[in-house]
Design a protein around this motif. Structure first.
Motif, short mmCIF file in Angstrom:
data_model
loop_
_atom_site.label_atom_id
_atom_site.label_comp_id
_atom_site.label_asym_id
_atom_site.label_seq_id
_atom_site.Cartn_x
_atom_site.Cartn_y
_atom_site.Cartn_z
N LYS A 292 0.81 -1.22 0.00
CA LYS A 292 0.00 0.00 0.00
C LYS A 292 0.84 1.27 0.00
O LYS A 292 0.38 2.33 -0.40
N GLN A 293 2.10 1.15 0.45
CA GLN A 293 2.98 2.31 0.47
C GLN A 293 3.49 2.65 -0.94
O GLN A 293 4.12 3.69 -1.14
N GLY A 294 3.20 1.78 -1.90
CA GLY A 294 3.62 2.01 -3.27
C GLY A 294 4.85 1.20 -3.61
O GLY A 294 5.88 1.32 -2.93
N LEU A 295 4.75 0.36 -4.63
CA LEU A 295 5.87 -0.48 -5.02
C LEU A 295 6.87 0.31 -5.85
O LEU A 295 6.49 1.06 -6.76
N GLN A 296 8.14 0.12 -5.56
CA GLN A 296 9.22 0.79 -6.28
C GLN A 296 9.92 -0.21 -7.19
O GLN A 296 10.07 -1.39 -6.84
N ASP A 297 10.33 0.24 -8.35
CA ASP A 297 11.12 -0.60 -9.24
C ASP A 297 12.39 -1.05 -8.51
O ASP A 297 12.94 -0.31 -7.70
N PHE A 298 12.85 -2.28 -8.79
CA PHE A 298 14.05 -2.76 -8.09
C PHE A 298 15.12 -3.14 -9.10
O PHE A 298 14.83 -3.54 -10.23
N SER A 299 16.37 -2.96 -8.68
CA SER A 299 17.50 -3.19 -9.58
C SER A 299 17.73 -4.68 -9.74
O SER A 299 17.60 -5.46 -8.80
N ILE A 300 18.09 -5.07 -10.95
CA ILE A 300 18.35 -6.48 -11.24
C ILE A 300 19.76 -6.68 -11.80
O ILE A 300 20.04 -7.70 -12.40
N SER A 301 20.62 -5.69 -11.58
CA SER A 301 22.01 -5.86 -12.00
C SER A 301 22.94 -5.18 -11.01
O SER A 301 22.51 -4.33 -10.22
N ARG A 302 24.19 -5.56 -11.05
CA ARG A 302 25.23 -4.93 -10.24
C ARG A 302 26.45 -4.71 -11.12
O ARG A 302 26.70 -5.47 -12.07
N VAL A 303 27.21 -3.68 -10.78
CA VAL A 303 28.48 -3.44 -11.45
C VAL A 303 29.61 -3.81 -10.48
O VAL A 303 29.40 -3.94 -9.28
N ASN A 304 30.80 -3.99 -11.03
CA ASN A 304 31.98 -4.33 -10.22
C ASN A 304 31.77 -5.59 -9.38
O ASN A 304 32.19 -5.68 -8.23
N LEU A 305 31.08 -6.55 -9.97
CA LEU A 305 30.85 -7.82 -9.30
C LEU A 305 31.07 -8.93 -10.32
O LEU A 305 30.39 -9.00 -11.34
N ALA A 306 32.03 -9.79 -10.02
CA ALA A 306 32.36 -10.85 -10.98
C ALA A 306 31.57 -12.12 -10.73
O ALA A 306 31.33 -12.90 -11.65
N TRP A 307 31.14 -12.36 -9.47
CA TRP A 307 30.56 -13.64 -9.11
C TRP A 307 29.05 -13.64 -9.37
O TRP A 307 28.24 -13.29 -8.52
N GLY A 308 28.70 -14.02 -10.59
CA GLY A 308 27.31 -14.07 -11.00
C GLY A 308 27.23 -14.21 -12.50
O GLY A 308 28.25 -14.14 -13.21
N PHE A 309 26.02 -14.37 -13.04
CA PHE A 309 25.84 -14.49 -14.48
C PHE A 309 25.97 -13.12 -15.13
O PHE A 309 25.40 -12.15 -14.63
N PRO A 310 26.67 -13.04 -16.26
CA PRO A 310 26.76 -11.76 -16.97
C PRO A 310 25.38 -11.30 -17.42
O PRO A 310 24.52 -12.10 -17.80
N PHE A 311 25.16 -10.00 -17.37
CA PHE A 311 23.90 -9.43 -17.83
C PHE A 311 23.83 -9.61 -19.35
O PHE A 311 24.74 -9.20 -20.08
N PRO A 312 22.78 -10.24 -19.86
CA PRO A 312 22.77 -10.64 -21.27
C PRO A 312 22.94 -9.49 -22.27
O PRO A 312 23.50 -9.70 -23.35
N THR A 313 22.48 -8.30 -21.92
CA THR A 313 22.53 -7.18 -22.88
C THR A 313 23.62 -6.17 -22.57
O THR A 313 23.79 -5.20 -23.31
#
Length: 528
Positions: free
Chosen positions: A205-226
């Motif tokens: 009810k407080q209002g949903l905010q868009d959330f980030s789905i990527s990080r920079v300067n982080l090697a441990w994870g799947f590369p962002f496809p685009t």
């Protein structure tokens, strides 16, 4: 706008634990959720359903990267070691699962890429700026209301949040506010219990905010496809581990293959600290990808010790390995599922732990079986009496009512109610035995009455063992064995469960069945 419809009951039942973060060894908090999921999976198998039980590990992100660096080993090696520890604890706790999902596998990577492409094509991902306090332990940006005065996360009060100012890709969660409101308005049963649903709705009810789905300067994870300069954010990656787990071992890793039989998942069981991700982020992501949302989310409370949430980050985790080695799996499973109402917080006290187990399992149930079997060997040559118990018999009436009570309790994820109903039958059996005194009737030459009394009590114990078997499979198997059955509840699969399909009903003990001599089925515990 059309509200998504939910599936009707089918012959399949898929349920999941969270995918546990592997920054350290598992503790009793993660075991708690997994014991609950295991008990439910066992229950639905007893009811004749085809069950897929999923657990696993979430292995990407900065917290994992830093933990591995502190150990001076590669992140993958750290993850492999921790996965071994999770599996070791599940084995100790007699937890069975059908799929163990790991978010570092190549199959999972392909599922993430395909799902990402659907959401990208929908236009629900965009590049934006993110500035604020970031909790590495939660892998989440925090609002001021979620921080203490010292800028520590309220979930991890001994870890300071870090200030971040960076470009990230975002998911348009705000675009799904109306659809989520409609979904939960039309299907309030999707989030249980009601207190947790109210917390989710209050936040929304407080209002949903868009959330980030990527990080920079982080090697441990799947590369962002685009954009190779970014790494996919851990929650967008991790939640899809549930989908990857649905793939059969020989399946090509595609969304169509993953969704062909077990989707939508019937039940996610999670802790309240990750309710926002599962109740808001996850269904919105599924809607964006054009997939049906999962059926139900059950959010349990925290286990506490000395009034604080147990956890690796707070440094007060109860050692689940040590506790299980000291008291055995059935004791641990029974205590946490019976004494802590699932959905509420619960505090662990070792003295109470020992007292509850001794009173319930050693005395009320175990001793009832022991003394009744002794009389059966003395008065009936160790065979199940060939008698017909009158419909009006008080213990029979209570035993016949047990199935409805217990089935309803398990379906509502109310383990304490299931245990309470079973324990009530055992206590009634003890009272019945004392009041009807078969030893006196035997001396009076009333053999038929003696046999009626013993059959009623033995059948009550059998029923209690059957309905407790999802929670205490080893104990239940020991009781069944002494009653003359060749049954292992510990490794009960669908085929074996079919042979027990009618065992929740009264009157299953067969006349003339030879029973074993009594042995303690649950040894009394001593406080360490």
């Amino acid at each position: 706008m059309t509200t998504p419809a939910l599936n009707t009951v089918s012959d399949t039942f898929a349920l999941t634990t969270p995918l546990y973060y592997v920054n350290g060894r598992p503790h009793i908090g993660s075991a708690y959720t997994t014991m609950a999921a295991d008990a439910l999976a066992r229950f639905y198998r007893l009811r004749g359903r085809s069950v897929l039980s999923i657990t696993g590990t979430d292995e990407h992100g900065q917290k994992i990267e830093r933990t591995a660096q502190s150990r001076n080993i590669a992140p993958q090696l750290h993850c492999d070691e921790m996965v071994g520890e999770f599996n070791r604890l599940w084995e100790k706790l007699n937890i069975q699962y059908d799929r163990f999902s790991r978010t570092t596998t190549p199959r999972h990577h392909l599922i993430v890429k395909e799902f990402f492409q659907r959401v990208w094509d929908k236009g629900d991902i965009y590049l934006g700026e993110q500035q604020g306090w970031y909790c590495v332990a939660c892998e989440e940006f925090k609002e001021e209301r979620d921080l203490t005065e010292e800028k520590c996360c309220t979930t991890h009060p001994n870890q300071k949040a870090e200030w971040r100012d960076e470009s990230n890709y975002f998911f348009r969660l705000s675009s799904y506010q109306e659809r989520l409101e409609e979904l939960y308005s039309a299907h309030p049963e999707m989030i249980q219990p009601e207190s947790r649903r109210n917390e989710v709705l209050s936040f929304m009810k407080q209002g949903l905010q868009d959330f980030s789905i990527s990080r920079v300067n982080l090697a441990w994870g799947f590369p962002f496809p685009t954009d190779p300069d970014h790494t996919i954010y851990v929650w967008f990656d991790a939640l899809l581990g549930y989908v990857t787990a649905l793939l059969d071992p020989d399946d090509e890793p595609t969304l169509d293959n993953a969704l062909k039989r077990w989707w939508p998942i019937d039940l996610h069981i999670i802790g309240k600290d990750i309710s926002r991700f599962h109740a808001l982020y996850w269904p919105a992501m599924l809607m964006s990808a054009g997939l049906e949302v999962t059926q139900k989310l059950f959010i349990h409370g925290f286990l506490t010790k000395d009034g604080l949430k147990m956890g690796k980050s707070t440094g007060n985790a109860l050692d689940a390995f040590e506790l299980t080695d000291r008291y055995q799996s059935d004791a641990v499973r029974y205590y946490f599922l019976k004494e802590v109402e699932f959905g509420r917080d619960g505090d662990f006290n070792e003295t109470r732990f020992v007292n509850v187990l001794n009173a319930d399992l050693a005395n009320d149930l175990g001793n009832l079986l022991n003394r009744t079997l002794r009389m059966a060997h003395k008065y009936c040559e160790g065979k199940v009496p060939a008698v017909a118990i009158p419909d009006s018999d008080a213990l029979r009436s209570r035993g016949e009512a047990l199935e409805g009570q217990v089935v309803n309790a398990y379906k509502n994820v109310a383990f304490h109610e299931a245990c309470g109903a079973v324990l009530g039958l055992a206590q009634a059996g003890n009272k019945y035995l004392d009041e009807r005194a078969p030893w006196t009737k035997y001396k009076e030459g009333k053999q038929e009455i003696v046999e009626e009394i013993l059959y009623a009590v033995l059948e009550s114990v059998r029923l209690a063992a059957y309905w407790l078997s999802p929670i205490t499979p080893t104990l239940s198997g020991a009781i069944y064995k002494q009653l003359g059955y060749d049954v292992s509840f510990s490794n009960l699969k669908e085929e074996a469960a079919i042979t027990l399909n009618n065992h929740g009903q009264w009157g299953i003990l067969s006349a003339g069945q030879i029973m074993e001599k009594p042995q303690p089925v649950f040894q009394k515990l001593e406080l360490a």
